[in-house]
Design an enzyme around this catalytic site. Structure first.
Site, PDB file in Angstrom:
ATOM      1  N   PHE A   1     -27.771 -11.395   0.458  1.00 58.95           N
ATOM      2  CA  PHE A   1     -26.244 -11.613  -0.219  1.00 58.95           C
ATOM      3  C   PHE A   1     -25.247 -11.014   0.867  1.00 58.95           C
ATOM      4  O   PHE A   1     -25.624 -10.204   1.586  1.00 58.95           O
ATOM      5  CB  PHE A   1     -26.218 -11.161  -1.496  1.00 58.95           C
ATOM      6  CG  PHE A   1     -26.310  -9.597  -1.491  1.00 58.95           C
ATOM      7  CD1 PHE A   1     -25.306  -8.752  -1.470  1.00 58.95           C
ATOM      8  CD2 PHE A   1     -27.512  -9.066  -1.620  1.00 58.95           C
ATOM      9  CE1 PHE A   1     -25.452  -7.376  -1.432  1.00 58.95           C
ATOM     10  CE2 PHE A   1     -27.837  -7.618  -1.697  1.00 58.95           C
ATOM     11  CZ  PHE A   1     -26.666  -6.842  -1.706  1.00 58.95           C
ATOM     12  N   CYS A   2     -23.917 -11.633   0.720  1.00 54.76           N
ATOM     13  CA  CYS A   2     -22.958 -10.849   1.364  1.00 54.76           C
ATOM     14  C   CYS A   2     -21.508 -11.021   0.619  1.00 54.76           C
ATOM     15  O   CYS A   2     -21.351 -11.418  -0.542  1.00 54.76           O
ATOM     16  CB  CYS A   2     -22.584 -11.517   2.896  1.00 54.76           C
ATOM     17  SG  CYS A   2     -22.514 -13.364   2.740  1.00 54.76           S
ATOM     18  N   THR A   3     -20.553 -11.078   1.181  1.00 55.19           N
ATOM     19  CA  THR A   3     -19.323 -10.961   0.464  1.00 55.19           C
ATOM     20  C   THR A   3     -18.934 -12.401  -0.083  1.00 55.19           C
ATOM     21  O   THR A   3     -18.634 -12.442  -1.198  1.00 55.19           O
ATOM     22  CB  THR A   3     -18.036 -10.443   1.423  1.00 55.19           C
ATOM     23  OG1 THR A   3     -18.390  -9.177   1.911  1.00 55.19           O
ATOM     24  CG2 THR A   3     -16.657 -10.486   0.778  1.00 55.19           C
TER      25      THR A   3
END
Length: 302
Positions: free
Chosen positions: A176-178
């Site tokens: 996951f990331c922003t």
């Protein structure tokens, strides 16, 4: 009170003519008083912009008029004040810099997981949950049990994978990331390295915080965003972190209690490395900001 619409967007697409797209896109943004940053490269578009409801709609409509941007990954939140000072549309080698030739999410990408299905996935004891963001971002919030790669830039991610993960041992990886773009590109890289089951959070943390209720959430803390809001919480409410002018890292109320915190100049993260020249320059800049505020003026060099 006027609220600004903040739109985070990206799309991996084949854009051999990306440089020719820059002037008309900048003109549309300027005509609609939209500010922020948009990056264009051979591999697509990425960025965050803010403006009025009508202004954002006009820019997004213009982008989607190009068939190559169908399926544009798009998320919205709000800000009390305009979180950007100017509009920049820039050419880049990559819209998110991994630095590994041949990695192409247009050809190969991991499995998208909706925010609603994310909790079940990362609760699987056999899965490695990997935060693909940088260390300072992970430091103010992440998913419970997620692995922090302790990277300073996304370019360091491949080296972390080579040293710490093995496709023969780690059969399932969820990332996951922003906003979804880094983990999407990272998933393409992981598949190239031989990892079999690679998942990534569709729409990123921002979409998760928008869709998943706080009492059902597996997210702890706040999510760093790349604008003057600094961070957001569940429901995409503006967070409690501020930002140090000296190093641009997020700072908490506790950081501000430190003797190494000087408003507009340094914080505990950068105090020890600040030169006298830099300290004086930042202090003078902060003085000018205070004067402008007292005069109800904007300090353009902020």
């Amino acid at each position: 009170m006027t609220q600004y619409v903040v739109a985070a967007l990206y799309k991996f697409a084949d854009l051999p003519d990306f440089e020719a797209l820059i002037p008309p896109l900048k003109a549309v943004c300027d005509a609609n008083k939209v500010k922020g940053t948009l990056l264009l490269a051979h591999e697509g578009v990425n960025g965050t912009i803010a403006g009025s409801r009508e202004g954002i709609d006009a820019v997004v409509k213009y982008l989607r008029s190009d068939k190559r941007f169908e399926g544009l990954e798009y998320k919205e939140s709000c800000a009390r004040e305009q979180p950007f000072f100017r509009m920049k549309v820039r050419p880049k080698n990559e819209i998110v810099t991994l630095g590994v030739p041949g990695v192409d999410p247009n050809k190969k990408v991991g499995k998208y997981v909706t925010p609603e299905a994310w909790n079940d996935l990362i609760s699987d004891p056999d899965i490695i949950v990997l935060d693909t963001r940088n260390d300072y971002e992970c430091g103010i919030g992440t998913f419970r049990g997620a692995l922090n790669p302790n990277t300073e830039t996304f370019r360091q991610f491949p080296d972390f994978v080579k040293k710490n993960l093995d496709p023969k041992k780690h059969k399932k990886v969820a990332m996951f990331c922003t906003g979804g773009i880094r983990c999407e590109k990272a998933s393409s890289y992981m598949l190239e390295q031989g990892f079999e089951e690679v998942y990534h959070l569709q729409g990123g943390i921002l979409k998760y915080l928008e869709k998943v209720k706080a009492d059902e959430s597996l997210w702890d803390g706040e999510c760093f965003v790349f604008d003057n809001r600094v961070a957001v919480k569940h429901g995409l409410e503006e967070g409690d972190f501020d930002q140090c002018y000296g190093c641009r890292l997020p700072i908490s109320a506790m950081d501000k209690e430190s003797p190494k915190y000087v408003a507009g100049v340094t914080c505990p993260h950068c105090f020890d490395g600040a030169s006298v020249k830099k300290f004086r320059r930042a202090a003078e800049r902060h003085r000018q900001v205070v004067i402008a505020k007292e005069r109800n003026q904007k300090h353009i060099g902020r």
